[in-house]
Design a protein around this motif. Structure first.
Motif, PDB file in Angstrom:
ATOM      1  N   SER A 129       0.888  -1.302   0.383  1.00  0.00           N
ATOM      2  CA  SER A 129       0.104   0.167  -0.015  1.00  0.00           C
ATOM      3  C   SER A 129       0.962   1.159   0.198  1.00  0.00           C
ATOM      4  O   SER A 129       1.957   1.364   0.271  1.00  0.00           O
ATOM      5  N   PRO A 130       0.404   2.383  -0.222  1.00  0.00           N
ATOM      6  CA  PRO A 130       1.047   3.549  -0.256  1.00  0.00           C
ATOM      7  C   PRO A 130       1.216   4.321   0.966  1.00  0.00           C
ATOM      8  O   PRO A 130       1.740   5.431   1.082  1.00  0.00           O
ATOM      9  N   ASP A 131       0.619   3.728   2.144  1.00  0.00           N
ATOM     10  CA  ASP A 131       0.901   3.932   3.357  1.00  0.00           C
ATOM     11  C   ASP A 131       1.536   3.018   4.396  1.00  0.00           C
ATOM     12  O   ASP A 131       1.424   1.703   4.052  1.00  0.00           O
ATOM     13  N   PRO A 132       2.204   3.619   5.219  1.00  0.00           N
ATOM     14  CA  PRO A 132       2.873   2.467   6.336  1.00  0.00           C
ATOM     15  C   PRO A 132       1.897   2.011   7.212  1.00  0.00           C
ATOM     16  O   PRO A 132       0.716   2.584   7.300  1.00  0.00           O
ATOM     17  N   VAL A 133       2.215   0.832   7.709  1.00  0.00           N
ATOM     18  CA  VAL A 133       1.549   0.161   8.643  1.00  0.00           C
ATOM     19  C   VAL A 133       2.502  -0.313   9.850  1.00  0.00           C
ATOM     20  O   VAL A 133       3.560  -0.251   9.654  1.00  0.00           O
ATOM     21  N   TYR A 134       1.903  -0.532  11.141  1.00  0.00           N
ATOM     22  CA  TYR A 134       2.467  -0.782  12.277  1.00  0.00           C
ATOM     23  C   TYR A 134       2.105  -2.288  12.437  1.00  0.00           C
ATOM     24  O   TYR A 134       1.040  -2.620  12.799  1.00  0.00           O
ATOM     25  N   TYR A 150      -1.830  -2.445  12.257  1.00  0.00           N
ATOM     26  CA  TYR A 150      -2.732  -1.337  12.346  1.00  0.00           C
ATOM     27  C   TYR A 150      -2.678  -0.499  10.970  1.00  0.00           C
ATOM     28  O   TYR A 150      -1.508   0.042  10.914  1.00  0.00           O
ATOM     29  N   ASP A 151      -3.676  -0.188  10.318  1.00  0.00           N
ATOM     30  CA  ASP A 151      -3.495   0.535   9.122  1.00  0.00           C
ATOM     31  C   ASP A 151      -3.327   1.908   9.407  1.00  0.00           C
ATOM     32  O   ASP A 151      -3.343   2.467  10.494  1.00  0.00           O
ATOM     33  N   SER A 152      -3.413   3.058   8.121  1.00  0.00           N
ATOM     34  CA  SER A 152      -3.065   4.288   8.527  1.00  0.00           C
ATOM     35  C   SER A 152      -4.382   5.093   9.344  1.00  0.00           C
ATOM     36  O   SER A 152      -4.167   6.100   9.667  1.00  0.00           O
ATOM     37  N   THR A 153      -5.441   4.655   9.241  1.00  0.00           N
ATOM     38  CA  THR A 153      -6.472   5.040  10.141  1.00  0.00           C
ATOM     39  C   THR A 153      -6.551   4.447  11.504  1.00  0.00           C
ATOM     40  O   THR A 153      -7.459   4.838  12.247  1.00  0.00           O
ATOM     41  N   GLY A 154      -5.637   3.704  11.967  1.00  0.00           N
ATOM     42  CA  GLY A 154      -5.671   3.071  13.306  1.00  0.00           C
ATOM     43  C   GLY A 154      -6.418   1.815  13.418  1.00  0.00           C
ATOM     44  O   GLY A 154      -6.815   1.338  14.563  1.00  0.00           O
ATOM     45  N   ARG A 155      -7.232   1.224  12.541  1.00  0.00           N
ATOM     46  CA  ARG A 155      -7.954   0.068  12.400  1.00  0.00           C
ATOM     47  C   ARG A 155      -7.042  -1.106  12.420  1.00  0.00           C
ATOM     48  O   ARG A 155      -5.953  -1.137  11.994  1.00  0.00           O
ATOM     49  N   GLU A 196       0.652  -1.770  21.583  1.00  0.00           N
ATOM     50  CA  GLU A 196       0.599  -0.218  21.309  1.00  0.00           C
ATOM     51  C   GLU A 196       1.662   0.011  20.022  1.00  0.00           C
ATOM     52  O   GLU A 196       2.890  -0.146  20.254  1.00  0.00           O
ATOM     53  N   PRO A 197       1.354   0.824  19.062  1.00  0.00           N
ATOM     54  CA  PRO A 197       2.224   1.212  17.976  1.00  0.00           C
ATOM     55  C   PRO A 197       3.307   1.956  18.453  1.00  0.00           C
ATOM     56  O   PRO A 197       3.036   2.856  19.128  1.00  0.00           O
ATOM     57  N   ASP A 198       4.268   1.611  18.171  1.00  0.00           N
ATOM     58  CA  ASP A 198       5.718   2.645  18.354  1.00  0.00           C
ATOM     59  C   ASP A 198       5.619   3.605  17.380  1.00  0.00           C
ATOM     60  O   ASP A 198       5.922   3.450  16.245  1.00  0.00           O
ATOM     61  N   VAL A 199       5.287   4.959  17.659  1.00  0.00           N
ATOM     62  CA  VAL A 199       5.081   5.986  16.743  1.00  0.00           C
ATOM     63  C   VAL A 199       6.235   6.939  16.983  1.00  0.00           C
ATOM     64  O   VAL A 199       6.019   7.938  16.106  1.00  0.00           O
TER      65      VAL A 199
END
Length: 175
Positions: A64-69, A119-124, A145-148
């Motif tokens: 995808s063109p967006d990162p994921v955790y 977790y997708d780019s919207t947090g789902r 918890e995602p490491d942001v």
């Protein structure tokens, strides 16, 4: 009599209008679900190599063109091994020895009992087994918890993607 016919025609028209409205609502819902799943459907996991232990590798691809955790989870979602932030259009190859060490440290019983969580780019939150279909995790999901943090100097060696033996390369398929 004319009033009864008029009432029947009005009732029939109202019924047909309701049917059209329901059909349109169903189309909107289908479109919304496809939009929600768009990024998640481009994130996958598979195994490469043999089943004889350390030669087995897990590959995670974010097309995808967006990162994921991403994280690895047991089938029962009791134990999690964080992979970390997987950039857009990236293929991550986790060697068997790295997985074995992470599984042992976390008490996991091997790669056949895991699934990819992310977790997708919207947090789902999404879950995908090695073999099986993508599913949205039930809410609330009690996962890692995602490491942001953006600090590259962070010394979190528990993230698999930061292990020097893990290879992250550009994916030829993206978008």
């Amino acid at each position: 009599m004319v009033a009864a016919v008029s009432l029947a025609v009005t009732a029939w028209g109202t019924f047909k209008s309701a049917q059209v409205a329901n059909a349109q609502l169903a189309e909107v819902r289908e479109g919304s679900e496809a939009e929600v799943r768009a990024q998640a459907s481009r994130v996958s996991m598979w195994s490469e190599g043999t089943d004889s232990g350390k030669e087995l590798h897990i590959v995670i691809a974010n097309r995808s063109p967006d990162p994921v955790y991403a994280f690895l989870a047991t089938l029962e979602n009791q134990t999690f091994v964080p992979v970390g932030n997987v950039p857009p259009c990236t293929r991550v190859r986790i060697p068997g020895v790295v997985m074995s060490n992470a599984f042992t440290a976390e008490g996991l019983d091997g790669p056949q009992s895991i699934r990819l969580g992310f977790y997708d780019s919207t947090g789902r939150t999404w879950l995908r087994p090695l073999i099986g279909k993508l599913e949205r995790a039930s809410e609330p999901f009690d996962g890692p918890e995602p490491d942001v943090r953006m600090d590259e100097r962070q010394a979190d060696s528990t993230l698999l993607i930061r292990n020097p033996q893990v290879a992250a390369t550009s994916s030829t398929e993206c978008g």
